[in-house]
Design an enzyme around this catalytic site. Sequence first.
Site, PDB file in Angstrom:
ATOM      1  N   GLU A   1       0.822  -1.194   0.000  1.00 25.68           N
ATOM      2  CA  GLU A   1       0.000   0.000   0.000  1.00 25.68           C
ATOM      3  C   GLU A   1       0.854   1.241   0.000  1.00 25.68           C
ATOM      4  O   GLU A   1       1.962   1.260   0.534  1.00 25.68           O
ATOM      5  CB  GLU A   1      -0.918  -0.015   1.209  1.00 25.68           C
TER       6      GLU A   1
ATOM      7  N   CYS B   1      -1.490   5.851  10.037  1.00 26.79           N
ATOM      8  CA  CYS B   1      -0.350   5.097  10.548  1.00 26.79           C
ATOM      9  C   CYS B   1      -0.736   3.765  11.130  1.00 26.79           C
ATOM     10  O   CYS B   1      -1.651   3.680  11.930  1.00 26.79           O
ATOM     11  CB  CYS B   1       0.307   5.852  11.683  1.00 26.79           C
TER      12      CYS B   1
ATOM     13  N   CYS C   1       6.662  -6.680   7.603  1.00 21.41           N
ATOM     14  CA  CYS C   1       7.751  -6.128   8.408  1.00 21.41           C
ATOM     15  C   CYS C   1       8.121  -7.155   9.469  1.00 21.41           C
ATOM     16  O   CYS C   1       7.236  -7.784  10.059  1.00 21.41           O
ATOM     17  CB  CYS C   1       7.320  -4.825   9.072  1.00 21.41           C
TER      18      CYS C   1
ATOM     19  N   CYS D   1       3.270   8.625   0.915  1.00 18.93           N
ATOM     20  CA  CYS D   1       3.814   7.752   1.950  1.00 18.93           C
ATOM     21  C   CYS D   1       4.050   6.397   1.290  1.00 18.93           C
ATOM     22  O   CYS D   1       3.113   5.772   0.804  1.00 18.93           O
ATOM     23  CB  CYS D   1       2.795   7.647   3.076  1.00 18.93           C
TER      24      CYS D   1
ATOM     25  N   CYS E   1       5.852  -4.755  15.796  1.00 17.58           N
ATOM     26  CA  CYS E   1       5.285  -3.916  16.860  1.00 17.58           C
ATOM     27  C   CYS E   1       3.811  -4.308  17.028  1.00 17.58           C
ATOM     28  O   CYS E   1       3.078  -4.412  16.033  1.00 17.58           O
ATOM     29  CB  CYS E   1       5.399  -2.441  16.480  1.00 17.58           C
TER      30      CYS E   1
ATOM     31  N   CYS F   1       0.793  -2.338  15.332  1.00 17.77           N
ATOM     32  CA  CYS F   1       0.903  -1.993  13.906  1.00 17.77           C
ATOM     33  C   CYS F   1       0.389  -3.126  13.029  1.00 17.77           C
ATOM     34  O   CYS F   1       0.793  -4.279  13.185  1.00 17.77           O
ATOM     35  CB  CYS F   1       2.366  -1.693  13.587  1.00 17.77           C
TER      36      CYS F   1
HETATM   37  N1  SAH Z   1       8.938   0.849  10.273  1.00 22.23           N
HETATM   38  C1  SAH Z   1       9.134   2.242  10.347  1.00 22.23           C
HETATM   39  C2  SAH Z   1       8.379   3.013   9.291  1.00 22.23           C
HETATM   40  C3  SAH Z   1       6.968   2.585   9.035  1.00 22.23           C
HETATM   41  S1  SAH Z   1       5.872   2.773  10.390  1.00 22.23           S
HETATM   42  C4  SAH Z   1       8.823   2.777  11.723  1.00 22.23           C
HETATM   43  O1  SAH Z   1       8.304   2.019  12.547  1.00 22.23           O
HETATM   44  O2  SAH Z   1       9.152   3.921  11.978  1.00 22.23           O
HETATM   45  C5  SAH Z   1       5.537   4.518  10.340  1.00 22.23           C
HETATM   46  C6  SAH Z   1       5.011   5.074  11.649  1.00 22.23           C
HETATM   47  O3  SAH Z   1       3.688   4.623  11.917  1.00 22.23           O
HETATM   48  C7  SAH Z   1       5.857   4.670  12.852  1.00 22.23           C
HETATM   49  O4  SAH Z   1       6.104   5.735  13.709  1.00 22.23           O
HETATM   50  C8  SAH Z   1       4.957   3.671  13.491  1.00 22.23           C
HETATM   51  O5  SAH Z   1       5.291   3.452  14.795  1.00 22.23           O
HETATM   52  C9  SAH Z   1       3.600   4.289  13.279  1.00 22.23           C
HETATM   53  N2  SAH Z   1       2.473   3.404  13.558  1.00 22.23           N
HETATM   54  C10 SAH Z   1       2.416   2.069  13.420  1.00 22.23           C
HETATM   55  N3  SAH Z   1       1.212   1.587  13.824  1.00 22.23           N
HETATM   56  C11 SAH Z   1       0.491   2.650  14.236  1.00 22.23           C
HETATM   57  C12 SAH Z   1      -0.850   2.807  14.749  1.00 22.23           C
HETATM   58  N4  SAH Z   1      -1.666   1.771  14.923  1.00 22.23           N
HETATM   59  N5  SAH Z   1      -1.250   4.061  15.059  1.00 22.23           N
HETATM   60  C13 SAH Z   1      -0.444   5.125  14.880  1.00 22.23           C
HETATM   61  N6  SAH Z   1       0.802   5.040  14.392  1.00 22.23           N
HETATM   62  C14 SAH Z   1       1.273   3.813  14.061  1.00 22.23           C
HETATM   63 FE1  SF4 Z   2       7.425  -2.525  11.329  1.00 18.44          FE
HETATM   64 FE2  SF4 Z   2       5.053  -1.462  11.891  1.00 18.44          FE
HETATM   65 FE3  SF4 Z   2       6.918  -1.598  13.785  1.00 18.44          FE
HETATM   66 FE4  SF4 Z   2       7.236   0.129  11.709  1.00 18.44          FE
HETATM   67  S1  SF4 Z   2       5.653   0.184  13.275  1.00 18.44           S
HETATM   68  S2  SF4 Z   2       8.756  -1.270  12.596  1.00 18.44           S
HETATM   69  S3  SF4 Z   2       6.271  -1.073  10.069  1.00 18.44           S
HETATM   70  S4  SF4 Z   2       5.958  -3.346  12.777  1.00 18.44           S
END
Ligand code: SAH
Ligand code: SF4
Length: 374
Positions: free
Chosen positions: A103, A345, A123, A116, A127, A130
């Site tokens: 996406e 995000c 990934c 974006c 996390c 996410c």
């Molecule tokens: N992997 C990288 C870049 C992609 S994620 C990273 O983690 O930075 C981009 C941003 O979206 C990161 O700050 C991540 O923590 C945030 N993000 C992920 N899941 C989210 C959620 N459910 N709500 C808000 N931000 C989120």
């Molecule tokens: Fe990976 Fe999502 Fe964590 Fe970014 S926020 S490092 S995309 S698992």
Amino acid sequence: MPNNDPVPENVIGMSLEELQQKLLQMGEPGYRARQIMHWLYKKRALSFGEMTDLPQALRRRLEEEMAVRLPEIRKVALSQDGTRKYLLALDGDPEQSSEHTIEAVAIPEGKRLTVCLSSQVGCAIGCPFCATGQEGFLRHLLTAEIVGQMLVIQQEFAEPITNVVMMGMGEPLANYRNVMKALRLMNHADGMALGARRLTISTAGLAPGIRQLAGEDLQLNLAVSLHAPNDELRNRLVPVNRRYPLKQLLAACREYIEKTRRRITFQYILLRGVNDSVKYAHQLGQLLSDLLCHVNLIPVNPTGQNGGYLRPAEEDTGTFARILLQYGVKTTIRRERGTDIRAACGQLKQGSKESSGPSYCRISTFQASEGMDD
Ligand code: SAH
Ligand code: SF4
């Protein structure tokens, strides 16, 4: 009968030097490379046939020996605020048999058009809040697939893309080489010619990658996803912290700031009852008080899979921000866009497995609002 013809090389993603080399090998003058790049990146050409200032014989040869291949748009979701989320199919890596989807998101805002982009399919970091992290890692994107996301989205808009954030699916610093090559093409005068300061990498905190980035001659924006002010909590929220604990991560950030003289943006997702207490705000303030940085507070977006995670009440978010300001830490609260189409995000994931409505996607929008240099 299986088709064993070699797949023609994709011209998208090739650097100027590589394209010059290729043309020289074909017995053509190297200066044609600039002309071709001009067509691809400035005039939005989708085929060699359109490149009318190239001799016809060369156009034909290019069509035989090379290809212009871009990801294919499978779905578009349009948000009420103008944000558009694209589900893209990768024709991809010839070594992969099954088709992958990713996406990417476009965020028009006044004179700005931010995209974006994703850096990986899935990934590995995982996390828990996410959507991408819940899918696991499938593969890295090729340079052509990263640049390609931008080019297909550019086709959809009359106005030029002005900003790029690597905040889609995946961890960009885990796919360092391909991501950097893509960003250089976006920055290159013969490519998209976007100023380095309009390009942002967001990382979960791969300390060696941050150090490497500090040594690059490209003044990108760096965003670090912190989400917790101590190792115990961060080990849970950003599991790669076990490998690069806060001390190591912040040492790399310090080095980055010293070398580049650039401010880092720390992203901190607020998860109600998990990391949003007054105690954690003070810890974070102390941790960052002497760093050239900026904190972006992001109330968590629902992903459908992060069950337990809720946004804090608005006043608690305000309190958290005010405490950081007491420590002299510049702080903003991110305004979300595209949440109605799950383009915000942490909401991006492979579209093929949709279960409940248009649930593919993930983006951040903060570049479009505050916290980053213009
Ligand atoms: N992997 C990288 C870049 C992609 S994620 C990273 O983690 O930075 C981009 C941003 O979206 C990161 O700050 C991540 O923590 C945030 N993000 C992920 N899941 C989210 C959620 N459910 N709500 C808000 N931000 C989120
Ligand atoms: Fe990976 Fe999502 Fe964590 Fe970014 S926020 S490092 S995309 S698992």
